[in-house]
Enzyme design. Structure first.
Site, PDB file in Angstrom:
ATOM      1  N   TYR A  90       0.827  -1.214   0.000  1.00 11.92           N
ATOM      2  CA  TYR A  90       0.000   0.000   0.000  1.00 11.92           C
ATOM      3  C   TYR A  90       0.861   1.265   0.000  1.00 11.92           C
ATOM      4  O   TYR A  90       0.500   2.266  -0.623  1.00 11.92           O
ATOM      5  CB  TYR A  90      -0.976  -0.024   1.179  1.00 11.92           C
ATOM      6  CG  TYR A  90      -2.215  -0.815   0.843  1.00 11.92           C
ATOM      7  CD1 TYR A  90      -2.313  -2.170   1.144  1.00 11.92           C
ATOM      8  CD2 TYR A  90      -3.268  -0.224   0.132  1.00 11.92           C
ATOM      9  CE1 TYR A  90      -3.421  -2.906   0.777  1.00 11.92           C
ATOM     10  CE2 TYR A  90      -4.382  -0.955  -0.238  1.00 11.92           C
ATOM     11  CZ  TYR A  90      -4.455  -2.297   0.081  1.00 11.92           C
ATOM     12  OH  TYR A  90      -5.557  -3.022  -0.299  1.00 11.92           O
ATOM     13  N   HIS A  93     -14.479   2.924  -1.272  1.00 12.41           N
ATOM     14  CA  HIS A  93     -13.459   1.964  -0.854  1.00 12.41           C
ATOM     15  C   HIS A  93     -12.339   2.612  -0.060  1.00 12.41           C
ATOM     16  O   HIS A  93     -11.270   2.028   0.089  1.00 12.41           O
ATOM     17  CB  HIS A  93     -12.881   1.238  -2.087  1.00 12.41           C
ATOM     18  CG  HIS A  93     -13.892   0.349  -2.755  1.00 12.41           C
ATOM     19  ND1 HIS A  93     -13.720  -0.157  -4.020  1.00 12.41           N
ATOM     20  CD2 HIS A  93     -15.092  -0.108  -2.332  1.00 12.41           C
ATOM     21  CE1 HIS A  93     -14.766  -0.899  -4.338  1.00 12.41           C
ATOM     22  NE2 HIS A  93     -15.630  -0.873  -3.336  1.00 12.41           N
ATOM     23  N   CYS A 145      -6.120   2.835  12.978  1.00 15.91           N
ATOM     24  CA  CYS A 145      -5.695   1.754  13.882  1.00 15.91           C
ATOM     25  C   CYS A 145      -6.391   0.466  13.451  1.00 15.91           C
ATOM     26  O   CYS A 145      -7.600   0.452  13.217  1.00 15.91           O
ATOM     27  CB  CYS A 145      -6.100   2.109  15.319  1.00 15.91           C
ATOM     28  SG  CYS A 145      -6.006   0.707  16.465  1.00 15.91           S
ATOM     29  N   CYS A 199      -9.311   1.322  17.923  1.00 15.95           N
ATOM     30  CA  CYS A 199      -9.422   1.331  19.399  1.00 15.95           C
ATOM     31  C   CYS A 199     -10.191   2.538  19.939  1.00 15.95           C
ATOM     32  O   CYS A 199     -10.739   2.497  21.016  1.00 15.95           O
ATOM     33  CB  CYS A 199      -8.030   1.281  20.015  1.00 15.95           C
ATOM     34  SG  CYS A 199      -6.986   2.687  19.578  1.00 15.95           S
ATOM     35  N   CYS A 216      -0.113   1.817  16.641  1.00 20.29           N
ATOM     36  CA  CYS A 216      -1.115   2.828  17.004  1.00 20.29           C
ATOM     37  C   CYS A 216      -0.636   3.522  18.283  1.00 20.29           C
ATOM     38  O   CYS A 216      -0.281   2.840  19.264  1.00 20.29           O
ATOM     39  CB  CYS A 216      -2.456   2.142  17.243  1.00 20.29           C
ATOM     40  SG  CYS A 216      -3.672   3.203  18.060  1.00 20.29           S
ATOM     41  N   CYS A 232      -3.057   2.261  21.307  1.00 18.28           N
ATOM     42  CA  CYS A 232      -3.168   0.885  21.849  1.00 18.28           C
ATOM     43  C   CYS A 232      -2.055  -0.034  21.377  1.00 18.28           C
ATOM     44  O   CYS A 232      -2.048  -1.216  21.707  1.00 18.28           O
ATOM     45  CB  CYS A 232      -4.525   0.298  21.437  1.00 18.28           C
ATOM     46  SG  CYS A 232      -4.633  -0.125  19.684  1.00 18.28           S
ATOM     47  N   GLY A 281     -15.080   3.773 -16.389  1.00 23.43           N
ATOM     48  CA  GLY A 281     -13.833   3.085 -16.035  1.00 23.43           C
ATOM     49  C   GLY A 281     -13.929   2.066 -14.932  1.00 23.43           C
ATOM     50  O   GLY A 281     -13.043   1.988 -14.075  1.00 23.43           O
ATOM     51  N   SER A 298     -14.884  -2.221 -14.189  1.00 27.94           N
ATOM     52  CA  SER A 298     -15.254  -3.521 -14.757  1.00 27.94           C
ATOM     53  C   SER A 298     -16.592  -3.991 -14.191  1.00 27.94           C
ATOM     54  O   SER A 298     -17.196  -4.934 -14.662  1.00 27.94           O
ATOM     55  CB  SER A 298     -14.166  -4.549 -14.434  1.00 27.94           C
ATOM     56  OG  SER A 298     -14.048  -4.671 -13.009  1.00 27.94           O
TER      57      SER A 298
HETATM   58  P1  OAD Z   1     -10.813  -2.796 -12.734  1.00 26.92           P
HETATM   59  O1  OAD Z   1      -9.337  -2.897 -12.920  1.00 26.92           O
HETATM   60  O2  OAD Z   1     -11.578  -4.024 -12.331  1.00 26.92           O
HETATM   61  O3  OAD Z   1     -11.508  -2.249 -14.078  1.00 26.92           O
HETATM   62  C1  OAD Z   1     -11.005  -1.088 -14.696  1.00 26.92           C
HETATM   63  C2  OAD Z   1     -11.905  -0.822 -15.900  1.00 26.92           C
HETATM   64  O4  OAD Z   1     -11.468   0.386 -16.520  1.00 26.92           O
HETATM   65  C3  OAD Z   1     -11.835  -1.912 -16.974  1.00 26.92           C
HETATM   66  O5  OAD Z   1     -13.157  -2.298 -17.346  1.00 26.92           O
HETATM   67  C4  OAD Z   1     -11.123  -1.224 -18.158  1.00 26.92           C
HETATM   68  O6  OAD Z   1     -11.631  -1.660 -19.399  1.00 26.92           O
HETATM   69  C5  OAD Z   1     -11.502   0.220 -17.919  1.00 26.92           C
HETATM   70  N1  OAD Z   1     -10.557   1.197 -18.471  1.00 26.92           N
HETATM   71  C6  OAD Z   1      -9.232   1.055 -18.694  1.00 26.92           C
HETATM   72  N2  OAD Z   1      -8.717   2.212 -19.181  1.00 26.92           N
HETATM   73  C7  OAD Z   1      -9.758   3.100 -19.262  1.00 26.92           C
HETATM   74  C8  OAD Z   1      -9.898   4.452 -19.667  1.00 26.92           C
HETATM   75  N3  OAD Z   1      -8.832   5.144 -20.120  1.00 26.92           N
HETATM   76  N4  OAD Z   1     -11.107   5.040 -19.604  1.00 26.92           N
HETATM   77  C9  OAD Z   1     -12.186   4.345 -19.173  1.00 26.92           C
HETATM   78  N5  OAD Z   1     -12.134   3.053 -18.764  1.00 26.92           N
HETATM   79  C10 OAD Z   1     -10.942   2.447 -18.809  1.00 26.92           C
HETATM   80  O7  OAD Z   1     -11.038  -1.637 -11.676  1.00 26.92           O
HETATM   81  P2  OAD Z   1     -12.369  -1.299 -10.911  1.00 26.92           P
HETATM   82  O8  OAD Z   1     -13.571  -1.686 -11.703  1.00 26.92           O
HETATM   83  O9  OAD Z   1     -12.288   0.097 -10.473  1.00 26.92           O
HETATM   84  O10 OAD Z   1     -11.772  -2.800  -4.724  1.00 26.92           O
HETATM   85  O11 OAD Z   1     -12.258  -2.264  -9.623  1.00 26.92           O
HETATM   86  C11 OAD Z   1     -13.284  -2.128  -8.657  1.00 26.92           C
HETATM   87  C12 OAD Z   1     -12.704  -2.577  -7.370  1.00 26.92           C
HETATM   88  O12 OAD Z   1     -12.124  -3.888  -7.511  1.00 26.92           O
HETATM   89  C13 OAD Z   1     -11.554  -1.726  -6.863  1.00 26.92           C
HETATM   90  O13 OAD Z   1     -12.007  -0.569  -6.232  1.00 26.92           O
HETATM   91  C14 OAD Z   1     -10.914  -2.686  -5.873  1.00 26.92           C
HETATM   92  C15 OAD Z   1     -10.971  -3.974  -6.667  1.00 26.92           C
HETATM   93  O14 OAD Z   1     -11.152  -5.082  -5.837  1.00 26.92           O
HETATM   94  C16 OAD Z   1     -11.146  -2.813  -3.497  1.00 26.92           C
HETATM   95  O15 OAD Z   1      -9.931  -2.667  -3.390  1.00 26.92           O
HETATM   96  C17 OAD Z   1     -12.075  -3.029  -2.354  1.00 26.92           C
END
Ligand code: OAD
Length: 270
Positions: free
Chosen positions: A85, A137, A145, A149, A172, A175, A212, A214
């Site tokens: 991270y 998210h 923490c 806590c 933390c 705690c 943007g 999936s």
């Molecule tokens: P993904 O990586 O699953 O999907 C990214 C999407 O962006 C894909 O459908 C690509 O086709 C599209 N994409 C790529 N370039 C682009 C552009 N220039 N313009 C528009 N679209 C474009 O990412 P997320 O859908 O955001 O959750 O993922 C959702 C969540 O899954 C994240 O927040 C994370 C992950 O688990 C947590 O961490 C809790």
């Protein structure tokens, strides 16, 4: 291509379609009284922030994200998860918002009720000028923490902590439990206030613009369907098809930084 969905086409194939799509998008936005925007990693990818799944390029290629973004992974290997991270946090610090972020921020200034909900943990929408961004998210720039806590969330400013960056995660100050990123991990509940607002906007809006994502992760991916059930129209901006595409009334199969500025331009021309 999904039957029945109005697809924007690349110029080589059908730029008339593209112009029509831009005008159709401008019509839908123009007539909307209440707009909800849902963004995902694709909008930040243009800034150089890897999408969640791409984030495993290079150094992290050998790890499954679900082995890094869970409380169990953090307990099992706190330094590995912390370092992953920290790598993403520093990456997010060094990038700037691009045309897709800026176009969405401009749209928020052009109409009254435009609410932006994001799955992204960076602050690029804020940097672009978007207001009241709803982060479903969490936010990779903040920490809390692990034991919460002092209550959920017990936010910790790591800049105020005196710790050895080789001996991480820091403890933390209240705690001594580990400090962790203030982001939602797999299997964890989303922040209640943000989720409540996101559901409310989805139920009340008459247009959702999905950019943007999936659409693979609930409950964020349920928001467009909730809006559709309430009678809203759906515009999707994504070069590829997604889990949301079957719901779209208009699919703009372009990068957000390419097509959104053209839609904003068409709106200004009215
Ligand atoms: P993904 O990586 O699953 O999907 C990214 C999407 O962006 C894909 O459908 C690509 O086709 C599209 N994409 C790529 N370039 C682009 C552009 N220039 N313009 C528009 N679209 C474009 O990412 P997320 O859908 O955001 O959750 O993922 C959702 C969540 O899954 C994240 O927040 C994370 C992950 O688990 C947590 O961490 C809790």
């Amino acid at each position: 291509m999904i039957k029945g969905i109005v697809y924007d086409m690349n110029p080589e194939i059908g730029n008339v379609m593209t112009e029509n799509s831009i005008q159709t998008a401008a019509d839908l936005i123009n007539h909307a009284q209440y707009i909800t925007i849902l963004t995902g990693a694709g909008v930040s990818k243009e800034s150089g922030v890897p999408t969640f799944r791409d984030a495993l390029e290079g150094l992290w290629a050998k790890y499954d994200p679900q082995e890094l973004a869970t409380p169990q992974a953090f307990k099992a290997n706190p330094k590995l998860v912390w370092d992953w991270y920290e790598w993403r946090r520093k990456l997010a610090q060094d990038v700037a918002p691009k045309k897709g972020h800026l176009a969405l921020a401009e749209l928020q200034t052009m109409k009254n009720d435009v609410y932006l909900i994001t799955q992204n943990v960076d602050d690029l929408h804020e940097q672009a000028g978007s207001k009241n961004v709803i982060h479903l998210h969490g936010n990779i720039a903040s920490h809390k923490c692990f034991a919460n806590c002092q209550g959920e969330p017990t936010l910790i400013d790591i800049n105020m902590l005196d710790y050895d960056t080789d001996d991480v995660p820091p403890a933390c100050p209240h705690c001594r439990a580990y400090v962790r990123p203030n982001v939602v991990w797999f299997g964890e509940a989303l922040p209640n206030d943000e989720l409540t607002k996101a559901f409310e906007h989805s139920q009340l809006c008459d247009l959702v613009i999905v950019v943007g994502t999936s659409g693979m992760v609930t409950p964020a991916s349920q928001l467009p369907g909730i809006a559709k059930q309430s009678g809203a129209k759906i515009i999707e901006v994504n070069p590829d098809d997604s889990m949301i595409t079957p719901l779209a009334d208009l699919k703009l199969s372009w990068a957000s930084g390419v097509i959104l500025p053209q839609v904003i331009e068409a709106l200004h021309a009215r």
